[in-house]
Write an enzyme that holds these catalytic residues in place. Structure first.
Site, PDB file in Angstrom:
ATOM      1  N   ARG A 280       0.851  -1.183   0.000  1.00  0.00           N
ATOM      2  CA  ARG A 280       0.000   0.000   0.000  1.00  0.00           C
ATOM      3  C   ARG A 280       0.891   1.239   0.000  1.00  0.00           C
ATOM      4  O   ARG A 280       1.995   1.221   0.552  1.00  0.00           O
ATOM      5  CB  ARG A 280      -0.921   0.027   1.226  1.00  0.00           C
ATOM      6  N   GLU A 309      -3.358   8.016  -3.953  1.00  0.00           N
ATOM      7  CA  GLU A 309      -3.801   7.601  -5.290  1.00  0.00           C
ATOM      8  C   GLU A 309      -5.110   8.294  -5.673  1.00  0.00           C
ATOM      9  O   GLU A 309      -5.988   8.464  -4.826  1.00  0.00           O
ATOM     10  CB  GLU A 309      -3.992   6.082  -5.317  1.00  0.00           C
ATOM     11  N   HIS A 327      -1.509   0.989  -9.741  1.00  0.00           N
ATOM     12  CA  HIS A 327      -2.124   0.035  -8.807  1.00  0.00           C
ATOM     13  C   HIS A 327      -2.837  -1.080  -9.569  1.00  0.00           C
ATOM     14  O   HIS A 327      -4.052  -1.248  -9.487  1.00  0.00           O
ATOM     15  CB  HIS A 327      -3.095   0.741  -7.863  1.00  0.00           C
TER      16      HIS A 327
END
Length: 361
Positions: A280, A309, A327
């Site tokens: 993460r 993000e 991602h």
């Protein structure tokens, strides 16, 4: 008539399969003295019961999942509501399930707004967007999608290592710009034999380790506790970083692991070291990462996740020793369908009073 059948002691209860949108009866069960009319009535009753259940989908995450949820349940799309607070108040009594992902889950505020909530099913293996403590307090079940995405994420980690060390992205640009005609591309770094250190030796971390071993890479790791493995264990992330060439972040995001890769860790990894983050974004202190890369204190980075993000520090865009991905760790057609099916099966199991497939809470 149904009541009469239910009272017959010698008859066992029929089992049902909910793997089809119409919730057809499992063909593997022994024949029972039910007429086709009764079976059809049971099937329609079960389907109608499922279709009346309110399910709140937090954001667009997968077309197939959205379509199937819409077929099987009373689907509410949270991201399409212009006034979310009013929407929640209006439908608070009908929403019994929430489907979230790595971007949007179920925080304490949402949970409190939904008094009939029974289950949160995450289209992700990560749980950092779900208030697990609040779910436990209220007896709300929680599921995620482990295992089905392990291979894809581990594959991507190896791909990032190769891309950074062999400058694959820069080589591609070199050819496309026509520069090969004027000379060979500069030499890059070998991957095979590099020392790989892994933060978090869970399902994904272990899968990364096994793949890296195929490249003759010595493996070491840091985890909350020492595992039953032959891989070398280090008691701190700094010590691990000091003894590896490539540092892979593969642990769960918790308050304790936030910024687990800080300036001290990056300096320990050093100007020849490479950081790979498939965990993460908040695992890494991003401003410190930018500084380390720009100043040459860190050799390179392969990043699939970021702190805020989809925002990415623009300072990274011009660095050829950095590979940036949006991602996409689990982003294959096959795996996303498997994840969606797991979400659906968990929901249907819960509302059919069957055991959950991947329970967390």
């Amino acid at each position: 008539m149904l009541a009469t059948i239910a009272r017959r002691p010698h008859l066992s209860r029929p089992s049902f399969s909910f793997t089809h949108p119409l919730h057809c009866i499992n063909q593997s069960i022994p024949p029972l003295p039910f007429s086709p009319q009764i079976l059809n009535h049971l099937r329609c009753t079960l389907a109608a019961r499922m279709e009346a259940i309110g399910v709140l989908m937090m954001c667009p995450m997968n077309n197939y999942l959205e379509e199937e949820l819409n077929k099987r349940f009373n689907l509410f799309r949270y991201w399409k509501q212009p006034r979310p607070s009013e929407f929640l108040t209006q439908h608070a009594q009908s929403i019994r399930a929430v489907v979230g992902n790595a971007t949007a889950g179920a925080d304490a505020k949402l949970i409190e707004a939904l008094p009939k909530l029974e289950i949160v099913s995450s289209f992700s293996v990560g749980l950092d967007k779900i208030d697990l403590t609040k779910c436990k307090e209220k007896g709300i079940r929680v599921t995620n999608t482990p295992d089905v995405l392990t291979d894809d994420v581990a594959d991507l980690a190896i791909g990032l290592m190769l891309a950074v060390l062999r400058r694959i992205c820069e080589c591609d640009k070199y050819v496309r710009r026509g520069e090969w005609k004027f000379g060979d591309f500069k030499l890059t770094s070998k991957f095979s034999g590099k020392r790989v250190g892994i933060i978090g030796l869970g399902r994904i971390g272990l899968a990364v380790a096994k793949r890296a071993e195929a490249f003759d890479c010595p493996i070491s790791y840091y985890s909350r506790s020492q595992k039953n493995t032959n891989y070398k264990y280090y008691g701190s992330v700094v010590e691990l970083a000091s003894n590896c060439d490539i540092l892979v972040v593969a642990c769960a995001l918790t308050p304790e692991t936030t910024h687990i890769v800080n300036r001290e860790v990056m300096d320990a990894l050093g100007p020849s070291g490479v950081l790979i983050n498939i965990g993460r974004g908040p695992h890494v202190d991003e401003p410190e990462l930018v500084s380390a890369l720009v100043e040459g204190r860190l050799g390179g980075a392969g990043l699939d996740v970021f702190e805020k993000e989809p925002e990415v520090p623009e300072q990274l865009f011009g660095l050829e020793n950095v590979v940036l991905l949006p991602h996409v760790g689990s982003g294959t057609v096959e795996t996303r369908k498997d994840m969606a099916d797991l979400v659906l099966r968990n929901l249907e199991a819960h509302f059919a009073n069957k055991p959950l497939l991947t329970p967390v809470v």
